[in-house]
Design an enzyme around this catalytic site. Structure first.
Site, PDB file in Angstrom:
ATOM      1  N   GLY A  40      -8.672  26.602  53.708  1.00 40.93           N
ATOM      2  CA  GLY A  40      -8.414  25.825  52.495  1.00 40.93           C
ATOM      3  C   GLY A  40      -9.668  25.141  51.974  1.00 40.93           C
ATOM      4  O   GLY A  40     -10.396  24.505  52.729  1.00 40.93           O
TER       5      GLY A  40
ATOM      6  N   GLY B 247      -9.720  22.844  49.371  1.00 43.78           N
ATOM      7  CA  GLY B 247      -9.413  21.680  48.550  1.00 43.78           C
ATOM      8  C   GLY B 247     -10.367  20.556  48.907  1.00 43.78           C
ATOM      9  O   GLY B 247     -11.412  20.776  49.531  1.00 43.78           O
ATOM     10  N   PHE B 248      -9.998  19.336  48.526  1.00 41.69           N
ATOM     11  CA  PHE B 248     -10.873  18.197  48.823  1.00 41.69           C
ATOM     12  C   PHE B 248     -11.129  18.060  50.318  1.00 41.69           C
ATOM     13  O   PHE B 248     -12.252  17.805  50.748  1.00 41.69           O
ATOM     14  CB  PHE B 248     -10.241  16.905  48.300  1.00 41.69           C
TER      15      PHE B 248
ATOM     16  N   VAL C 295      -4.278  33.613  54.999  1.00 41.88           N
ATOM     17  CA  VAL C 295      -3.933  33.585  56.420  1.00 41.88           C
ATOM     18  C   VAL C 295      -2.504  34.088  56.584  1.00 41.88           C
ATOM     19  O   VAL C 295      -1.597  33.627  55.888  1.00 41.88           O
ATOM     20  CB  VAL C 295      -4.053  32.148  56.967  1.00 41.88           C
TER      21      VAL C 295
ATOM     22  N   GLU D 290       1.423  12.161  33.484  1.00 43.06           N
ATOM     23  CA  GLU D 290       0.242  12.698  32.803  1.00 43.06           C
ATOM     24  C   GLU D 290       0.614  13.815  31.836  1.00 43.06           C
ATOM     25  O   GLU D 290       0.122  13.872  30.700  1.00 43.06           O
ATOM     26  CB  GLU D 290      -0.771  13.215  33.836  1.00 43.06           C
TER      27      GLU D 290
ATOM     28  N   ASP E  37      -3.213  17.018  52.312  1.00 42.69           N
ATOM     29  CA  ASP E  37      -1.763  16.930  52.043  1.00 42.69           C
ATOM     30  C   ASP E  37      -0.907  17.513  53.163  1.00 42.69           C
ATOM     31  O   ASP E  37       0.255  17.134  53.323  1.00 42.69           O
ATOM     32  CB  ASP E  37      -1.408  17.704  50.763  1.00 42.69           C
TER      33      ASP E  37
ATOM     34  N   ALA F 241      -5.971  12.747  46.592  1.00 47.80           N
ATOM     35  CA  ALA F 241      -7.345  13.207  46.809  1.00 47.80           C
ATOM     36  C   ALA F 241      -8.145  12.330  47.774  1.00 47.80           C
ATOM     37  O   ALA F 241      -8.830  12.835  48.666  1.00 47.80           O
ATOM     38  CB  ALA F 241      -8.060  13.298  45.458  1.00 47.80           C
ATOM     39  N   GLN F 242      -8.064  11.002  47.602  1.00 48.17           N
ATOM     40  CA  GLN F 242      -8.900  10.111  48.415  1.00 48.17           C
ATOM     41  C   GLN F 242      -8.696  10.297  49.919  1.00 48.17           C
ATOM     42  O   GLN F 242      -9.661  10.550  50.639  1.00 48.17           O
ATOM     43  CB  GLN F 242      -8.658   8.647  48.023  1.00 48.17           C
TER      44      GLN F 242
END
Lengths: 445, 445
Positions: free
Chosen positions: B16, B18-19, B83, B175, B304, B319-320
């Site tokens: 992965g 991501g962040f 995977v 949003e 996550d 994200a943080q």
């Protein structure tokens, strides 16, 4: 009821928002007409830079703009719809949604599309380049080929040769070939651990004896030299007889191809034939000096769809004449609105032609403001300037300028995104791998 | 054979990009390891701005970057693959292409995906927002609804009400709702001749009693006020019981919807369950303070996908914490490489949360460097600054900054392109039109 309010105003209907259609609409923005423009897309596409979207230098929004945002005149309305019928007698056009539009003047500028010479089954195997969607599909295939090769190499220590085959050696074919070579040799240089992207081989298959056949002979030669310098393999007199997943046939010869692209045939939009007037072999509408099809002075055919001959020479189907036909038609309609006859026939003011071959490589036949044949770096710089200038909107100019600066100065491509399916037609994966036992586990170097 | 050369170096496998995954890889860029990162995509997506791609402010390439271009360290290789199996005993991961990768340390950071609560048939009718493809699909549907309404209006003088329904009132739902309202009321104001885009009605259906339930109550209230100011209709305690083409059911109530979007359920990547360790109700892997699943100190779960509790409180899937888990894991692996034990457990340093609601509207719970609850314009400015700052790459920051300047100052959206199909599920066209006789021809005003 609505009709009464505008009964005095003539209705101008423009089909197509390419260079020609947009220029008609812009030319009539202040005219006392009721103007409707219909296009299948919601955006105008700056086609000369479409190959840069395909090869990941630019984003779609850099070269495409919503038609509504371009044509804001109060006399103009825009419909995103498709034409299914034109009735010249009652002067009505039927759209796919069911809408029927009346017109007093009809401008048809729906351009051209790919021709697979009757082999429409080739379309899925060798995409061409006319729309944003086409560009993203080409981008997906080209970038994916490198990723799949890396996977294969990582696993088995070998990968299918990265052969890219471009069918057609006109400007689009040459631009695609040069750009793929640039990606492989310049922009991906240090991105992979297992494969060497610069081993990619790009081949142009051109049926005629020459690439860029519309250019003077010396520029054709210069183009060939520059293509050779990029390592692009050019084969002329190569008639493709079949396109299959993973390869292309030229007569009895099988040419392996991980990605095949189509830049060969072009045919007119089907609207030409739908109109029921004289068309040429490619479906272009044969028009007189005023861009009218025979017998219809209320109809104008503009851009690629028009077969216009001036002094026995056919006007080429590229952006410049399309824009000029658009402007000419707008002027003609204004004459007619004032009850004046159209005085001058259409005259094509040839400013020249240019085609990029790759980073710092191009050919340009300059016809105005001076006459010159340029090639290499000067031609490339001329190309950059002209294309930035003709982009619609300051925003896009800025964006494209920034993207080019990054790409050409820092060798960084901004839009290298693979979206959509991760399958490539005909990709030969190493089948054995799927059944490998744990002992046969491959490792990385 | 290749194995011998690097036999001394430990293999770190990250799943992965991501962040979380990226931060692990960046943290180990100089470590004496053999690092492989696998992702299904060739690009990292900056998810906090994905809704701006969906609502045509930004282009995909503004917020996504090729993973290979981010991770250029010589010890790192990137594979675009999927995977399909993890064998914890032999420490091997099998990829879809057939490749099998050995690991000494495994980091799983494959994040989360939509959950339709077992109603996967809703997915096609109410797309969610996780990938670039999702964003483009949402963009297509929202923009297309206005175009189809214009066509209907032009033809029949009426059109289906432009009701947009967003299922879910978390940050993404809010949003999306705010952005659709902005498009309709600000950016499309003068683009149509027949419809009035500002009549569009946006509704949020939230199953719980509150929108933005993770925010302090006063900010929830401020968010509701701002949504009301934008004309967004918020319905809480509204449990969606069915999603159909053209409408949504809440109990027995039928709510018309030309475009339905999904921002409700999130579930963990299926890799959590594939791993065969303890997972929570959403499929997140329950980990200890070191981010290990029980009994596997060579495996780290980040982002996550990790169910981490600190002082009895679950760390949120945003994200943080994902970035912080990534950095923490890289440090932990460095400790282990040096033969040292990992000393500290993971600590989440909460800097706050923020969500935009629309142009000049947002809420922000600031926890660092000072504590404050902001809303409205100050929160929106804070949001702009933070998001520009966290974007990867100077190029993207520049590009996003420019796009925002254009959109927010000049009310011009740069990426308003409809690509792909021109069908909308459930769109009620005026059937009669297709069979209209020439006498019934509709006209424009």
């Amino acid at each position: 009821m609505q009709d009464l309010a505008t009964a005095e105003q003539k209705r101008v209907l423009i089909l197509g928002a390419g260079f020609a259609g947009l220029n008609v609409a812009k030319g009539l923005a202040d005219a006392p007409v009721n103007l409707t423009l219909v296009d299948r897309k919601n955006h105008h596409t700056f086609q000369p830079l479409l190959y840069q979207v395909a090869l990941a230098v630019l984003s779609p929004a850099d070269i495409a703009q919503p038609i509504r945002a371009i044509l804001r005149s109060p006399n103009t309305e825009v419909l995103m719809d498709e034409v299914i019928a034109v009735d010249k007698d009652t002067r009505r056009v039927t759209l796919k949604s069911g809408t029927v539009l009346r017109y007093d003047y009809l401008v048809i500028a729906t351009g051209s599309t790919h021709s697979y010479f009757g082999r429409d089954d080739w379309a899925a195997l060798a995409p061409g380049l006319k729309t944003i969607e086409d560009a993203l599909e080409i981008r997906r295939r080209v970038l994916l080929a490198f990723e799949l090769a890396e996977n294969e190499m990582q696993e088995t220590g070998q990968h299918p040769a990265l052969n890219f085959v471009i069918i057609g050696g006109g400007p689009t074919g040459v631009e695609l070939a040069g750009s793929i070579s640039d990606i492989a040799k310049l922009y991906m240089k240090s991105d992979f651990k297992h494969i060497n992207p610069s081993t990619a081989q790009v081949t142009i298959l051109e049926g005629s004896p020459h690439v860029l056949s519309m250019y003077p002979e010396d520029l054709q030669k210069k183009a060939l030299e520059q293509l050779a310098g990029l390592g692009v393999n050019v084969r002329t007199n190569a008639h493709v007889t079949d396109v299959k997943p993973g390869y292309v046939m030229v007569g009895d010869e099988k040419i392996d191809s991980v990605v095949t692209l189509w830049a060969a045939g072009v045919q007119a939009s089907p609207l030409g034939k739908l109109l029921g007037v004289e068309t040429d072999r490619r479906g272009c509408v044969v028009v007189d000096g005023y861009l009218h099809p025979a017998g219809h002075e209320e109809i104008f055919i503009c851009g690629d769809l028009a077969h216009v001959e001036i002094d026995g020479k056919q006007v080429p189907g590229v952006a410049q004449p399309a824009m000029q036909m658009g402007t000419y038609t707008a002027e003609s309609i204004k004459h007619l609105l004032r009850g004046e006859p159209i005085k001058k026939t259409f005259h094509y003011f040839d400013k020249g032609d240019m085609a990029t071959i790759g980073r710092k490589a191009a050919v340009a036949r300059v016809a105005w403001p001076f006459k010159a044949d340029l090639s290499g770096f000067p031609a490339w710089i001329a190309w950059l300037i002209v294309h930035i200038f003709f982009l619609i909107g300051f925003r896009n100019r800025l964006s494209v300028f920034r993207s080019w600066a990054y790409t050409y100065l820092f060798f960084e491509e901004g839009a290298r995104l693979i979206t959509g399916s991760q399958q490539l037609p005909g990709w030969q994966t190493h089948e054995a791998a799927a059944t490998a036992t744990p002992d046969e586990v491959s490792t990385k170097p």
